[in-house]
Design a protein around this motif. Structure first.
Motif, PDB file in Angstrom:
ATOM      1  N   ASP A 122       0.815  -1.218   0.000  1.00 24.28           N
ATOM      2  CA  ASP A 122       0.000   0.000   0.000  1.00 24.28           C
ATOM      3  C   ASP A 122       0.848   1.268   0.000  1.00 24.28           C
ATOM      4  N   THR A 123       2.136   1.136  -0.324  1.00 23.52           N
ATOM      5  CA  THR A 123       3.062   2.274  -0.272  1.00 23.52           C
ATOM      6  C   THR A 123       3.834   2.408  -1.586  1.00 23.52           C
ATOM      7  N   TRP A 124       4.007   3.652  -2.014  1.00 26.07           N
ATOM      8  CA  TRP A 124       4.877   3.957  -3.151  1.00 26.07           C
ATOM      9  C   TRP A 124       6.122   4.633  -2.598  1.00 26.07           C
ATOM     10  N   ASN A 125       7.288   4.099  -2.950  1.00 26.39           N
ATOM     11  CA  ASN A 125       8.563   4.636  -2.500  1.00 26.39           C
ATOM     12  C   ASN A 125       9.245   5.318  -3.685  1.00 26.39           C
ATOM     13  N   ILE A 126       9.342   6.645  -3.620  1.00 24.87           N
ATOM     14  CA  ILE A 126      10.026   7.394  -4.684  1.00 24.87           C
ATOM     15  C   ILE A 126      11.518   7.160  -4.520  1.00 24.87           C
ATOM     16  N   ARG A 162       7.354  19.350  -9.772  1.00 24.61           N
ATOM     17  CA  ARG A 162       6.136  18.951 -10.486  1.00 24.61           C
ATOM     18  C   ARG A 162       6.082  17.438 -10.680  1.00 24.61           C
ATOM     19  N   LEU A 163       7.225  16.821 -10.953  1.00 27.58           N
ATOM     20  CA  LEU A 163       7.281  15.368 -11.121  1.00 27.58           C
ATOM     21  C   LEU A 163       6.923  14.655  -9.822  1.00 27.58           C
ATOM     22  N   VAL A 164       7.530  15.073  -8.727  1.00 27.92           N
ATOM     23  CA  VAL A 164       7.246  14.457  -7.429  1.00 27.92           C
ATOM     24  C   VAL A 164       5.783  14.663  -7.057  1.00 27.92           C
ATOM     25  N   MET A 165       5.271  15.865  -7.275  1.00 30.76           N
ATOM     26  CA  MET A 165       3.877  16.157  -6.941  1.00 30.76           C
ATOM     27  C   MET A 165       2.919  15.306  -7.774  1.00 30.76           C
ATOM     28  N   LYS A 166       3.286  14.987  -9.001  1.00 34.89           N
ATOM     29  CA  LYS A 166       2.453  14.125  -9.845  1.00 34.89           C
ATOM     30  C   LYS A 166       2.380  12.721  -9.258  1.00 34.89           C
ATOM     31  N   VAL A 167       3.506  12.194  -8.805  1.00 34.06           N
ATOM     32  CA  VAL A 167       3.502  10.869  -8.174  1.00 34.06           C
ATOM     33  C   VAL A 167       2.642  10.902  -6.912  1.00 34.06           C
ATOM     34  N   GLU A 177       0.152  12.931  -6.196  1.00 32.04           N
ATOM     35  CA  GLU A 177      -1.249  13.068  -6.615  1.00 32.04           C
ATOM     36  C   GLU A 177      -1.832  11.721  -7.053  1.00 32.04           C
ATOM     37  N   GLU A 178      -1.091  10.992  -7.870  1.00 36.25           N
ATOM     38  CA  GLU A 178      -1.578   9.699  -8.353  1.00 36.25           C
ATOM     39  C   GLU A 178      -1.663   8.684  -7.213  1.00 36.25           C
ATOM     40  N   ALA A 179      -0.737   8.750  -6.265  1.00 36.52           N
ATOM     41  CA  ALA A 179      -0.786   7.860  -5.105  1.00 36.52           C
ATOM     42  C   ALA A 179      -2.049   8.125  -4.294  1.00 36.52           C
ATOM     43  N   LYS A 180      -2.372   9.384  -4.094  1.00 33.79           N
ATOM     44  CA  LYS A 180      -3.598   9.727  -3.364  1.00 33.79           C
ATOM     45  C   LYS A 180      -4.820   9.190  -4.093  1.00 33.79           C
ATOM     46  N   ASN A 181      -4.823   9.308  -5.416  1.00 29.29           N
ATOM     47  CA  ASN A 181      -5.942   8.791  -6.214  1.00 29.29           C
ATOM     48  C   ASN A 181      -6.126   7.288  -6.017  1.00 29.29           C
ATOM     49  N   GLU A 182      -5.032   6.588  -5.803  1.00 29.09           N
ATOM     50  CA  GLU A 182      -5.085   5.138  -5.619  1.00 29.09           C
ATOM     51  C   GLU A 182      -5.039   4.729  -4.141  1.00 29.09           C
ATOM     52  N   LYS A 183      -5.158   5.743  -3.270  1.00 30.41           N
ATOM     53  CA  LYS A 183      -5.170   5.515  -1.811  1.00 30.41           C
ATOM     54  C   LYS A 183      -3.913   4.793  -1.324  1.00 30.41           C
ATOM     55  N   LYS A 184      -2.765   5.249  -1.815  1.00 27.55           N
ATOM     56  CA  LYS A 184      -1.471   4.700  -1.422  1.00 27.55           C
ATOM     57  C   LYS A 184      -0.722   5.721  -0.574  1.00 27.55           C
ATOM     58  N   LYS A 185       0.114   5.239   0.328  1.00 27.24           N
ATOM     59  CA  LYS A 185       1.008   6.112   1.097  1.00 27.24           C
ATOM     60  C   LYS A 185       2.249   6.356   0.238  1.00 27.24           C
ATOM     61  N   VAL A 186       2.914   7.481   0.498  1.00 23.14           N
ATOM     62  CA  VAL A 186       4.139   7.799  -0.235  1.00 23.14           C
ATOM     63  C   VAL A 186       5.279   7.996   0.752  1.00 23.14           C
ATOM     64  N   ILE A 187       6.393   7.323   0.465  1.00 23.13           N
ATOM     65  CA  ILE A 187       7.640   7.540   1.187  1.00 23.13           C
ATOM     66  C   ILE A 187       8.708   7.816   0.129  1.00 23.13           C
ATOM     67  N   ALA A 188       9.900   8.200   0.575  1.00 28.39           N
ATOM     68  CA  ALA A 188      10.937   8.512  -0.410  1.00 28.39           C
ATOM     69  C   ALA A 188      12.326   8.128   0.073  1.00 28.39           C
ATOM     70  N   ASP A 189      13.009   7.344  -0.726  1.00 25.97           N
ATOM     71  CA  ASP A 189      14.441   7.137  -0.534  1.00 25.97           C
ATOM     72  C   ASP A 189      15.208   8.234  -1.272  1.00 25.97           C
TER      73      ASP A 189
END
Length: 82
Positions: free
Chosen positions: A32-36, A53-58, A60-72
């Protein structure tokens, strides 16, 4: 004009200037997580907020799919913390 396109199949957001790829933001999907993991913009286009803008797009799309976002990716970490 720079366009930000979504490519879910490749797990990335891509910045295009006309047809030339000038930036990319890649992520790994883990349950349930997307790791940038990587954000990069061609040096000739830096300073134009394209990476943001690229990071914000990821995000935004994660929110649309109800995913959490973390970043390495250190740049994406700064965006998530702001």
């Amino acid at each position: 004009m720079v366009q930000i396109l979504w490519n879910k199949k490749e797990n990335q957001a891509v910045a295009l200037n006309e047809e030339k790829v000038i930036g990319i933001c890649e992520f790994i999907e883990e349950k349930d997580t997307w790791n940038i993991i990587h954000t990069e913009v061609d040096e000739n286009y830096r300073g134009q907020k394209i990476a943001k803008r690229l990071v914000m797009k990821v995000i935004e799309e994660a929110k649309n799919e109800k995913k959490k976002v973390i970043a390495d990716c250190s740049y994406a970490q700064k965006i998530l913390e702001s």
